[in-house]
Design a protein around this motif. Structure first.
Motif, PDB file in Angstrom:
ATOM      1  N   VAL A  85      11.412  25.728 -64.057  1.00  0.00           N
ATOM      2  CA  VAL A  85      11.777  26.317 -62.764  1.00  0.00           C
ATOM      3  C   VAL A  85      12.024  25.231 -61.716  1.00  0.00           C
ATOM      4  N   ALA A  86      11.286  24.128 -61.807  1.00  0.00           N
ATOM      5  CA  ALA A  86      11.405  23.068 -60.810  1.00  0.00           C
ATOM      6  C   ALA A  86      12.623  22.180 -61.024  1.00  0.00           C
ATOM      7  N   ILE A  87      13.281  22.279 -62.166  1.00  0.00           N
ATOM      8  CA  ILE A  87      14.387  21.362 -62.480  1.00  0.00           C
ATOM      9  C   ILE A  87      15.613  21.581 -61.588  1.00  0.00           C
ATOM     10  N   PRO A  88      16.110  22.814 -61.361  1.00  0.00           N
ATOM     11  CA  PRO A  88      17.344  22.980 -60.573  1.00  0.00           C
ATOM     12  C   PRO A  88      17.304  22.371 -59.179  1.00  0.00           C
ATOM     13  N   PRO A  89      16.259  22.610 -58.343  1.00  0.00           N
ATOM     14  CA  PRO A  89      16.269  21.956 -57.027  1.00  0.00           C
ATOM     15  C   PRO A  89      16.232  20.439 -57.109  1.00  0.00           C
ATOM     16  N   LEU A 137      26.811  19.779 -44.263  1.00  0.00           N
ATOM     17  CA  LEU A 137      26.880  20.954 -45.135  1.00  0.00           C
ATOM     18  C   LEU A 137      26.176  20.701 -46.452  1.00  0.00           C
ATOM     19  N   ALA A 138      26.312  19.488 -46.997  1.00  0.00           N
ATOM     20  CA  ALA A 138      25.632  19.153 -48.249  1.00  0.00           C
ATOM     21  C   ALA A 138      24.119  19.168 -48.061  1.00  0.00           C
ATOM     22  N   ALA A 139      23.645  18.577 -46.958  1.00  0.00           N
ATOM     23  CA  ALA A 139      22.202  18.583 -46.683  1.00  0.00           C
ATOM     24  C   ALA A 139      21.695  20.003 -46.482  1.00  0.00           C
ATOM     25  N   LEU A 140      22.466  20.808 -45.769  1.00  0.00           N
ATOM     26  CA  LEU A 140      22.060  22.196 -45.531  1.00  0.00           C
ATOM     27  C   LEU A 140      22.055  22.992 -46.832  1.00  0.00           C
ATOM     28  N   ALA A 141      23.021  22.733 -47.696  1.00  0.00           N
ATOM     29  CA  ALA A 141      23.066  23.442 -48.982  1.00  0.00           C
ATOM     30  C   ALA A 141      21.836  23.133 -49.816  1.00  0.00           C
ATOM     31  N   ILE A 142      21.422  21.873 -49.848  1.00  0.00           N
ATOM     32  CA  ILE A 142      20.242  21.495 -50.624  1.00  0.00           C
ATOM     33  C   ILE A 142      18.989  22.139 -50.050  1.00  0.00           C
ATOM     34  N   LEU A 143      18.839  22.088 -48.731  1.00  0.00           N
ATOM     35  CA  LEU A 143      17.656  22.672 -48.100  1.00  0.00           C
ATOM     36  C   LEU A 143      17.592  24.183 -48.324  1.00  0.00           C
ATOM     37  N   THR A 144      18.721  24.850 -48.123  1.00  0.00           N
ATOM     38  CA  THR A 144      18.743  26.299 -48.302  1.00  0.00           C
ATOM     39  C   THR A 144      18.512  26.678 -49.755  1.00  0.00           C
ATOM     40  N   PHE A 145      19.138  25.953 -50.678  1.00  0.00           N
ATOM     41  CA  PHE A 145      18.935  26.212 -52.106  1.00  0.00           C
ATOM     42  C   PHE A 145      17.452  26.099 -52.455  1.00  0.00           C
ATOM     43  N   THR A 146      16.798  25.058 -51.938  1.00  0.00           N
ATOM     44  CA  THR A 146      15.382  24.864 -52.234  1.00  0.00           C
ATOM     45  C   THR A 146      14.531  25.976 -51.642  1.00  0.00           C
ATOM     46  N   PHE A 147      14.815  26.361 -50.387  1.00  0.00           N
ATOM     47  CA  PHE A 147      14.046  27.427 -49.745  1.00  0.00           C
ATOM     48  C   PHE A 147      14.167  28.737 -50.517  1.00  0.00           C
ATOM     49  N   VAL A 148      15.385  29.107 -50.865  1.00  0.00           N
ATOM     50  CA  VAL A 148      15.613  30.396 -51.522  1.00  0.00           C
ATOM     51  C   VAL A 148      15.093  30.369 -52.950  1.00  0.00           C
ATOM     52  N   TRP A 149      15.347  29.293 -53.673  1.00  0.00           N
ATOM     53  CA  TRP A 149      14.926  29.215 -55.075  1.00  0.00           C
ATOM     54  C   TRP A 149      13.402  29.262 -55.202  1.00  0.00           C
ATOM     55  N   ASN A 150      12.708  28.597 -54.281  1.00  0.00           N
ATOM     56  CA  ASN A 150      11.246  28.504 -54.371  1.00  0.00           C
ATOM     57  C   ASN A 150      10.525  29.651 -53.679  1.00  0.00           C
ATOM     58  N   ASP A 151      11.252  30.591 -53.104  1.00  0.00           N
ATOM     59  CA  ASP A 151      10.599  31.700 -52.409  1.00  0.00           C
ATOM     60  C   ASP A 151       9.817  32.569 -53.381  1.00  0.00           C
ATOM     61  N   LEU A 199      17.323  18.571 -59.605  1.00  0.00           N
ATOM     62  CA  LEU A 199      18.617  18.122 -60.112  1.00  0.00           C
ATOM     63  C   LEU A 199      19.676  18.173 -59.019  1.00  0.00           C
ATOM     64  N   MET A 200      19.668  19.235 -58.230  1.00  0.00           N
ATOM     65  CA  MET A 200      20.649  19.346 -57.148  1.00  0.00           C
ATOM     66  C   MET A 200      20.451  18.246 -56.122  1.00  0.00           C
ATOM     67  N   PHE A 201      19.207  17.904 -55.832  1.00  0.00           N
ATOM     68  CA  PHE A 201      18.960  16.842 -54.861  1.00  0.00           C
ATOM     69  C   PHE A 201      19.497  15.510 -55.360  1.00  0.00           C
ATOM     70  N   PHE A 202      19.240  15.165 -56.608  1.00  0.00           N
ATOM     71  CA  PHE A 202      19.686  13.879 -57.116  1.00  0.00           C
ATOM     72  C   PHE A 202      21.209  13.823 -57.258  1.00  0.00           C
TER      73      PHE A 202
END
Length: 283
Positions: free
Chosen positions: A257-261, A202-216, A263-266
């Motif tokens: 704009v690039a900071i949130p994804p 779930l954590a991995a999926l949350a990071i991937l989905t957050f990145t996909f949606v944020w960078n769309d 930061l979430m990954f780290f």
């Protein structure tokens, strides 16, 4: 199948390999370094054409402060959070439910349903642009937060279902048999057995989905029009002037704009790596 390691008694091959790795790394990082350095330059320095030289002055505080005081990036940033967080939550909930059902319950048409979830990932986004836009207009959702949220939840759930189904299917059957023998319902089994065991996934999926949606960017400009609901990716385009563009501010806004994804990954790096590797080795 796998590349063989270079032996230590071949110094020339090892040196060439290291040189090529450094070259590829330099080419990959060069645009990012250019953007970071440009975000520190003054407007006069940029207008003078000093793109690759050493900055004549460092306007770190001024440029990054101006991003939020002289532009609407604060509004765009908030819009992205309003769109991304509910989308991630919706994708995680739906994909966990669908992944659980498709991996642990047999019913007629289960393979067809799963094929539809997976097959949707292979459709090019461009061919769906007009139908999706017309659908949002007919539903009265065009140029609203709900348009992007509904779209991202719908279209990210296919990949997320494949992701979660494989993780849940890898869990031992004995756990589910024990839960049934104790009288647990399917819902109780999901909440008390499955969810605690797939937290890394779930954590991995949350990071991937957050990145996909944020960078769309594509759907951000297709489904929104006004600045009141535009996310940061679409809002960056508004920072470009008709005749003159303050590239130092555009670069600074890009870094913000690039900071949130990142930061979430780290912050969730340990869970992310565990979620991607769990189940990779059996035994």
């Amino acid at each position: 199948m796998y590349p063989r390691p270079i032996p230590e008694n071949a110094p020339v091959r090892r040196a060439v390999y290291i040189l090529l790795v450094c070259l590829v790394l330099l080419l990959w990082l060069l645009p990012l370094v250019a953007v970071m350095v440009t975000s520190l330059r003054s407007f006069e320095d940029v207008m003078a054409g000093n793109y690759w030289g050493w900055p004549k002055s460092f306007n770190l505080v001024e440029n990054y402060t101006a991003v939020f005081t002289q532009t609407a990036m604060a509004r765009y940033f908030l819009n992205s959070l309003i769109i991304t967080l509910p989308s991630v939550f919706g994708v995680i909930v739906l994909s966990t439910l669908t992944g659980y059902v498709l991996s642990r319950h047999r019913f007629p048409g289960a393979n067809l349903v799963f094929a539809l979830f997976v097959g949707g990932n292979f459709l090019p986004a461009q061919i769906m642009m007009i139908p999706v836009r017309d659908l949002m207009v007919s539903l009265g959702l065009y140029d609203t937060y709900a348009a992007l949220i509904v779209f991202h939840v719908a279209f990210q759930t296919g990949f997320a279902t494949l992701f979660m189904r494989n993780f849940i299917a890898a869990l031992p059957d004995e756990l589910f048999q024990a839960a049934r023998s104790e009288g647990a319902s399917p819902y109780q089994t999901l909440v008390h057995v499955v969810v605690p065991l797939v937290r890394p996934a779930l954590a991995a999926l949350a990071i991937l989905t957050f990145t996909f949606v944020w960078n769309d960017y594509f759907w951000a400009i297709v489904l929104t029009q006004s600045d009141a609901v535009k996310p940061v990716t679409a809002g960056l385009g508004n920072l470009r002037g008709e005749y003159i563009s303050a590239w130092n501010l555009v670069s600074a806004a890009t870094i913000v704009v690039a900071i949130p994804p990142v930061l979430m990954f780290f912050l969730m790096q340990r869970h992310f790596i565990t979620g991607l590797t769990v189940g990779a080795v059996k035994g």
